[in-house]
Write an enzyme that holds these catalytic residues in place. Structure first.
Site, PDB file in Angstrom:
ATOM      1  N   LYS B  80       0.841  -1.201   0.000  1.00  0.00           N
ATOM      2  CA  LYS B  80       0.000   0.000   0.000  1.00  0.00           C
ATOM      3  C   LYS B  80       0.876   1.252   0.000  1.00  0.00           C
ATOM      4  CE  LYS B  80      -4.071   1.704   2.582  1.00  0.00           C
ATOM      5  NZ  LYS B  80      -4.974   1.390   3.729  1.00  0.00           N
ATOM      6  N   SER B 155      -9.851   1.310   2.798  1.00  0.00           N
ATOM      7  CA  SER B 155      -8.986   2.115   1.963  1.00  0.00           C
ATOM      8  C   SER B 155      -7.907   1.304   1.239  1.00  0.00           C
ATOM      9  CB  SER B 155      -8.302   3.195   2.805  1.00  0.00           C
ATOM     10  OG  SER B 155      -7.441   2.590   3.773  1.00  0.00           O
ATOM     11  N   SER B 179      -9.971  -1.229   6.961  1.00  0.00           N
ATOM     12  CA  SER B 179      -9.391  -0.973   5.641  1.00  0.00           C
ATOM     13  C   SER B 179      -8.625  -2.131   5.023  1.00  0.00           C
ATOM     14  CB  SER B 179      -8.475   0.255   5.687  1.00  0.00           C
ATOM     15  OG  SER B 179      -9.251   1.426   5.672  1.00  0.00           O
TER      16      SER B 179
END
Lengths: 98, 475
Positions: B80, B155, B179
Site C-alpha cells: 500500500k 482504503s 481498511s
C-alpha cells in the site's frame, strides 16, 4: 443536545487547522458535519462505568536508555532532499517575526 | 506459462524449491498480468523499476539454500502507498506527498526484506487511508476486478484488487477501521487486522495511531498466516509493538463461536445475513457450537470511532505543513503558506476529518465528545474481553452489504462511514480480526463475494487462523 455548526464556527476551525476551503467545500462540510455530529452524539448513551484499562491491553511506559546517538549528519542528505526549500544544511521558510 | 489464478504462496514456494519455475519467471508472469489488467483496474500506482533485479537476487538465494531459503523468498508482493520503502515514492494517495521519497524502511518492510520477496510496486488507496471504496485517491479510483462497475472497498482497495486480479500473490495493507478486511471481503480474498501492537507501525504513514495496524491480504488463510508471521514482532522504533504478548492467554479451545447481539440492531442486507447464517451452519457441521454473546455498548463503536479517529488524524496530519517534505504552495507569509499548502494538497475527505477532529478536541466540545468517546472505548473493549470468556471467537459478516456500485456513496460521507460498522469494533477493542470469503450473492445477474469476519481475543491470531481454515474448508 449538540448545537449545530454555523459558518463562522466552521471558518474558525479551518483556520485553526490551517486549511483553505473553497466556498463550495465550506457549504458542503457544514451539512456533512451536522449529519455526522448528530450520528456520533449517540455516545452520550454509553454507560461508562468501566474505568479500567481497555483498547490496546495493559497500558505501560516504554523507556529506553538515552544513549548511543547516531553519528552526526548521517541522515542529513536524505532528509534534506525531501524539503521543498533549503539553504545550505537548513530547511528554509518565510520569515517568522513580522 | 504459469497459471496464476489458482497459485498461492505455499504452492509457489514448492514450485520455486522444486525448480518448476524461477522467481524471475514468476515475476515476469505477474508483470505481464499487471500490464494487461492495471489500465482498467488502477490497482497499482507504480510498478518498481528494479523488480527483475529483486527476482534475480531471490533466485540466487533459492539456488544456494533450497528449502532452507526464507519462507517468502521470491514471492511477489504489492504494498500500500502509505507503507515506506526506502528511496521509493510513498504518496499516501495524496497530492501533498506526490513526490515524497521515503527516507527509511517501515518496520514491516524491514522484516519482510529479510525474506527477499519481490516488491512489485505500490498499490493505490483512499487518500491518507480515509475511505471505504477507494474512490478518494488523488490518483484515480480503483475498480473491483470481479465487477468493474463496483468498488473494491477501501482504503486498501489497491492492495486487495492487486491480489484479486492476479497482479500479486500477497499484499500489505493497513487497517484503522476495516481498511484491510472490508476490501478483502469485497474482492473475495482473505485479510487480517492483527492485534494492536503485533506489527510495527514505524514507517506506516499515521492516520489514527491508537487504531492503525498493518495487515496482510492474500488468497488463503495459510498465505495470510505466512505473511503475518514474517512481519509481526517487536520493533524498537514502535513502542506499542511487542514480540511476546504482555498477557498470557492460552485457554483451551472449546470450538465456540459467539454471535454478537448487536447484529440484530443493525441494518444488514438480507442476502449477506443469509450467507453468514449458512457459513455458521457449515461450521457447526465441523464441530463448532454457536451462541449469542451480549455486547450492549459495542453497537456504538462506529460513533466512538468517528470521534477518536478524526481527533487523532487532525493531530497526526498537522505535520504536513510544506516545510520539511511534500508539497509547498507559496502564500503571502508563513501562515498563508501553511493554509494554501494544506488547502491545495489535501482532498475533501481529508479536510473534512481534520476539521472534524479539530472540532471534537476544541475546548468547548472536548468533554462532550473526545473524553466521552475515550471512556466509551474502554467500556466496549471490556465487553469484548468479557465476551471471550464465553466464546473462542466472535463472528459477524465482514460488511453489511455486498460490494456497492462506484459512485453510490460518494455524495454522502455518513453513508460511506457506515460501510465500516461491522469492522470498527475490533479496532476499538484492539483485538485481531480476520475476513474470509464465505460464498457469493447474486446482484444484476452476477456473483459478488461476501466475507465472514472472525474476531479473536488479544494476541490470539492462532485461533482466528484455525477457525478461518475450517470455514475455508467447509465451502
Amino acid at each position: 443536545m449538540i448545537k449545530m455548526m454555523d459558518t463562522a464556527e466552521l471558518e474558525k476551525l479551518a483556520r485553526l487547522a490551517r486549511i483553505a476551503m473553497s466556498p463550495e467545500e465550506s457549504q458542503g462540510f457544514r451539512a456533512d458535519f451536522n449529519a455526522i455530529l448528530k450520528y456520533v452524539s449517540q455516545i452520550q448513551t454509553v454507560s461508562d462505568a468501566a474505568q479500567t484499562e481497555g483498547g490496546s491491553g495493559a497500558l505501560r511506559n516504554v523507556m529506553r536508555e538515552d544513549g548511543e546517538p547516531h553519528e552526526s549528519g548521517v541522515y542529513t542528505d536524505i532528509l534534506l532532499h525531501e524539503a521543498p526549500e533549503k539553504e545550505n544544511n537548513f530547511v528554509k521558510v518565510k520569515k517568522i517575526l513580522p | 506459462m504459469i497459471e496464476l489464478k489458482s497459485l498461492t504462496i505455499s504452492k509457489a514456494r514448492k514450485h520455486l524449491i522444486d525448480g518448476d519455475f524461477t522467481a524471475g519467471d514468476l515475476t515476469d508472469a505477474y508483470l505481464k498480468r499487471i500490464g494487461e489488467k492495471n489500465p482498467d483496474i488502477n490497482a497499482y500506482l507504480e510498478v518498481f523499476d528494479d523488480v527483475r533485479a529483486q527476482a534475480e537476487k531471490a533466485d540466487r538465494i533459492l539456488k544456494e539454500n533450497g528449502d532452507k531459503s526464507p519462507a517468502l523468498c521470491g514471492i511477489p508482493f504489492a504494498t500500500k502507498d502509505n507503507i515506506l520503502i526506502r528511496e521509493r515514492t510513498a504518496s499516501c494517495g495524496s497530492k501533498i506527498l506526490e513526490h515524497y521519497r521515503a527516507t527509511y524502511d517501515a518496520g514491516a518492510i524491514r522484516k519482510l526484506k529479510e525474506h527477499n520477496p519481490v516488491f512489485l510496486g505500490r498499490a493505490n488507496m483512499d487518500e491518507f487511508a480515509m475511505g471505504s471504496s477507494n474512490e478518494r485517491s488523488a490518483y484515480g479510483l480503483v475498480r473491483n476486478p470481479l465487477d468493474e462497475t463496483r468498488a473494491p472497498g477501501g482504503s486498501s482497495g489497491g492492495p486487495a484488487a492487486a491480489v484479486a486480479m492476479d497482479g500479486a500473490l500477497a499484499a500489505l495493507g493497513s487497517d484503522t477501521g476495516g481498511s484491510v478486511r472490508q476490501p478483502a471481503s469485497f474482492c473475495g480474498i482473505v485479510g487480517l487486522k492483527p492485534t494492536y501492537g503485533a506489527v510495527s507501525r514505524s514507517g506506516l504513514i499515521a492516520m489514527a495511531s491508537s487504531f492503525d495496524q498493518i495487515g496482510p491480504l492474500a488468497k488463503t488463510v495459510e498465505d495470510v498466516r505466512l505473511v503475518y508471521e514474517a512481519i509481526s514482532g517487536n520493533d524498537p522504533k514502535d513502542s506499542t509493538s511487542f514480540s511476546k504478548p504482555p498477557v498470557a492467554d492460552r485457554r483451551p479451545q472449546t470450538k465456540t463461536i459467539g454471535v454478537p447481539d448487536y447484529l440484530e440492531k443493525m441494518e444488514i442486507d438480507e442476502d449477506v445475513r443469509k450467507n453468514f447464517d449458512d457459513a455458521l451452519e457449515a461450521l457447526k457441521d465441523r464441530g463448532y457450537k454457536v451462541k449469542t454473546v451480549s455486547l450492549p455498548n459495542a453497537t456504538h463503536s462506529l460513533a466512538v470511532y468517528y470521534i477518536l479517529m478524526p481527533a487523532e488524524a487532525s493531530t497526526n496530519l498537522a505535520r504536513f505543513d510544506g516545510v520539511k517534505y511534500g508539497l509547498r504552495a507559496s502564500g503571502s507569509d508563513l501562515f498563508d503558506d501553511y493554509v494554501k499548502t494544506r488547502g491545495e494538497g489535501f482532498g475533501a475527505e481529508v479536510k473534512r476529518r481534520i476539521i472534524l477532529g479539530t472540532y471534537v478536541l476544541s475546548a468547548g466540545y472536548h468533554d462532550a465528545f473526545y473524553a466521552k468517546a475515550v471512556s466509551a472505548r474502554q467500556s466496549i473493549a471490556r465487553e469484548f474481553v468479557d465476551a471471550f470468556a464465553e466464546a473462542d471467537v466472535i463472528a459477524t459478516p465482514t460488511t453489511p452489504t455486498p460490494p456497492f456500485k462506484l459512485g453510490e456513496k460518494t455524495a454522502d460521507p455518513l453513508a460511506m462511514y457506515l460501510a465500516d460498522v461491522l469492522t470498527v469494533p475490533a479496532n476499538i477493542a484492539g483485538i485481531p480480526a480476520l475476513s474470509v470469503p464465505a460464498g457469493t450473492v447474486i446482484r444484476d445477474g452476477g456473483e459478488l463475494p461476501v466475507g465472514i469476519q472472525f474476531m479473536g481475543p488479544h494476541y490470539r491470531e492462532d485461533v482466528l487462523f484455525a477457525v478461518g481454515e475450517a470455514s475455508e474448508a467447509s465451502r
